[in-house]
Design a protein around this motif. Structure first.
Motif, PDB file in Angstrom:
ATOM      1  N   ILE A  81       0.837  -1.206   0.000  1.00 33.27           N
ATOM      2  CA  ILE A  81       0.000   0.000   0.000  1.00 33.27           C
ATOM      3  C   ILE A  81       0.871   1.256   0.000  1.00 33.27           C
ATOM      4  CG2 ILE A  81      -1.636   1.355   1.376  1.00 33.27           C
ATOM      5  CD1 ILE A  81      -2.830  -1.347   2.292  1.00 33.27           C
ATOM      6  N   CYS A  82       1.921   1.245   0.832  1.00 34.66           N
ATOM      7  CA  CYS A  82       2.814   2.407   0.890  1.00 34.66           C
ATOM      8  C   CYS A  82       3.579   2.570  -0.426  1.00 34.66           C
ATOM      9  CB  CYS A  82       3.784   2.267   2.060  1.00 34.66           C
ATOM     10  SG  CYS A  82       3.000   2.469   3.675  1.00 34.66           S
ATOM     11  N   PHE A  83       3.899   1.452  -1.083  1.00 38.98           N
ATOM     12  CA  PHE A  83       4.526   1.514  -2.407  1.00 38.98           C
ATOM     13  C   PHE A  83       3.603   2.247  -3.377  1.00 38.98           C
ATOM     14  CE2 PHE A  83       4.952   0.003  -6.722  1.00 38.98           C
ATOM     15  CZ  PHE A  83       6.318  -0.022  -6.944  1.00 38.98           C
ATOM     16  N   ALA A  84       2.321   1.867  -3.375  1.00 35.56           N
ATOM     17  CA  ALA A  84       1.355   2.501  -4.276  1.00 35.56           C
ATOM     18  C   ALA A  84       1.188   3.987  -3.952  1.00 35.56           C
ATOM     19  CB  ALA A  84       0.013   1.773  -4.189  1.00 35.56           C
ATOM     20  N   ILE A  85       1.189   4.314  -2.656  1.00 37.14           N
ATOM     21  CA  ILE A  85       1.063   5.718  -2.255  1.00 37.14           C
ATOM     22  C   ILE A  85       2.273   6.513  -2.739  1.00 37.14           C
ATOM     23  CG2 ILE A  85       1.041   7.293  -0.278  1.00 37.14           C
ATOM     24  CD1 ILE A  85      -0.535   5.130   1.247  1.00 37.14           C
ATOM     25  N   GLY A  86       3.470   5.980  -2.510  1.00 33.16           N
ATOM     26  CA  GLY A  86       4.680   6.671  -2.952  1.00 33.16           C
ATOM     27  C   GLY A  86       4.718   6.849  -4.453  1.00 33.16           C
ATOM     28  N   PHE A  87       4.343   5.807  -5.193  1.00 23.38           N
ATOM     29  CA  PHE A  87       4.329   5.878  -6.661  1.00 23.38           C
ATOM     30  C   PHE A  87       3.348   6.940  -7.131  1.00 23.38           C
ATOM     31  CE2 PHE A  87       2.933   4.765 -10.879  1.00 23.38           C
ATOM     32  CZ  PHE A  87       4.092   4.354 -11.529  1.00 23.38           C
TER      33      PHE A  87
END
Length: 260
Positions: A243-249
């Motif tokens: 989820i944090c990967f998607a937020i950062g992206f």
């Protein structure tokens, strides 16, 4: 070299230093959920930055090659991948949160190897920042100061846990906190040095800028796939890292397109 450029190239070093400073106010290591969150977010930012801040500008700058404009980006990308692959074979390959025993090697030996590994892996990240700012300074690519700044911030976030996993084990081995902090901080000093040298050579590297931009993208993508994604996926609640990967992206994509 303008003040905004100097600030930009120092941001990743600041991330490492803040991580190393954890030794002063944390008794244990970074909590797994926090580390997975930071790692996932940084991975997302770095993937988006590799695409919008590095690969796309590399292709656009090679537009004069027509349908072959992808060649510099593809070649530079693979050189970056192979360069990091070579580093991983030359230096100790140690994941950031590994704490397993390594046979007869002492914990101090392992930590010394980890300092070397993190320091050497910081070199291409410093080059990435330097290449982006070199492109901005020379006005020879589609890179904006905002795009370069966002890339620096993304690398700084990724550097935060790296600083912590150097200084805190050293302190645990009996080293005094100020000295442990110094070692953690110095592991990131190669980044601004590499960035400054790259910018100073900007006029020389302009013809090769598409290759260098994509080289930086390849190096960063290797770090993401080989180091960050496994780290963010370990243990329970691995979906937090995703989820944090998607937020950062998403954040990096929006900022780079909207403000770039």
């Amino acid at each position: 070299m303008t003040l905004e450029v100097v600030k930009g190239i120092l941001i990743p070093f600041l991330g490492t230093s803040l991580g190393a400073a954890c030794v002063f106010f944390m008794k244990g290591s970074l909590k797994p959920r926090l580390q997975r969150s930071l790692t996932g977010f940084a991975a997302g930012v770095m993937v988006a930055a590799s695409i919008w801040s590095l690969i796309i500008p590399a292709i656009e700058q090679s537009s004069s090659m027509g349908k072959w404009s992808f060649v510099p980006a593809a070649v530079g990308f693979w050189i970056g991948i192979l360069f990091l692959l070579l580093l991983d074979h030359i230096i100790p390959h140690l994941h950031m949160n590994s704490s397993k025993s390594e046979g007869p090697k002492s914990h101090l030996q392992r930590t010394t190897m980890l300092v070397l590994a993190v320091t050497l892996h910081n070199i291409p990240e410093g080059m990435a920042v330097g290449v982006v700012y070199a492109g901005y300074v020379t006005k020879s690519s589609q890179i904006t100061v905002m795009g370069a700044l966002i890339l620096s911030i993304g690398i700084a976030i990724q550097n935060f846990p790296e600083g912590a996993i150097i200084s805190m084990p050293l302190c645990g081995e009996g080293m005094k906190k100020p000295k442990a902090f110094l070692f953690g901080m110095l592991s990131g000093i190669v980044e601004p040095i590499g960035a400054i040298l790259t910018i100073l050579a900007a006029t020389l590297i302009v013809p090769a800028l598409p290759y260098l931009l994509s080289f930086a993208a390849g190096a960063m993508m290797y770090v993401v796939v080989e180091e960050l994604i496994p780290e963010m996926s370990e243990g329970e609640h691995s979906d937090l890292g995703t989820i944090c990967f998607a937020i950062g992206f998403t954040i990096m994509m929006i900022l780079d397109v909207a403000l770039g």
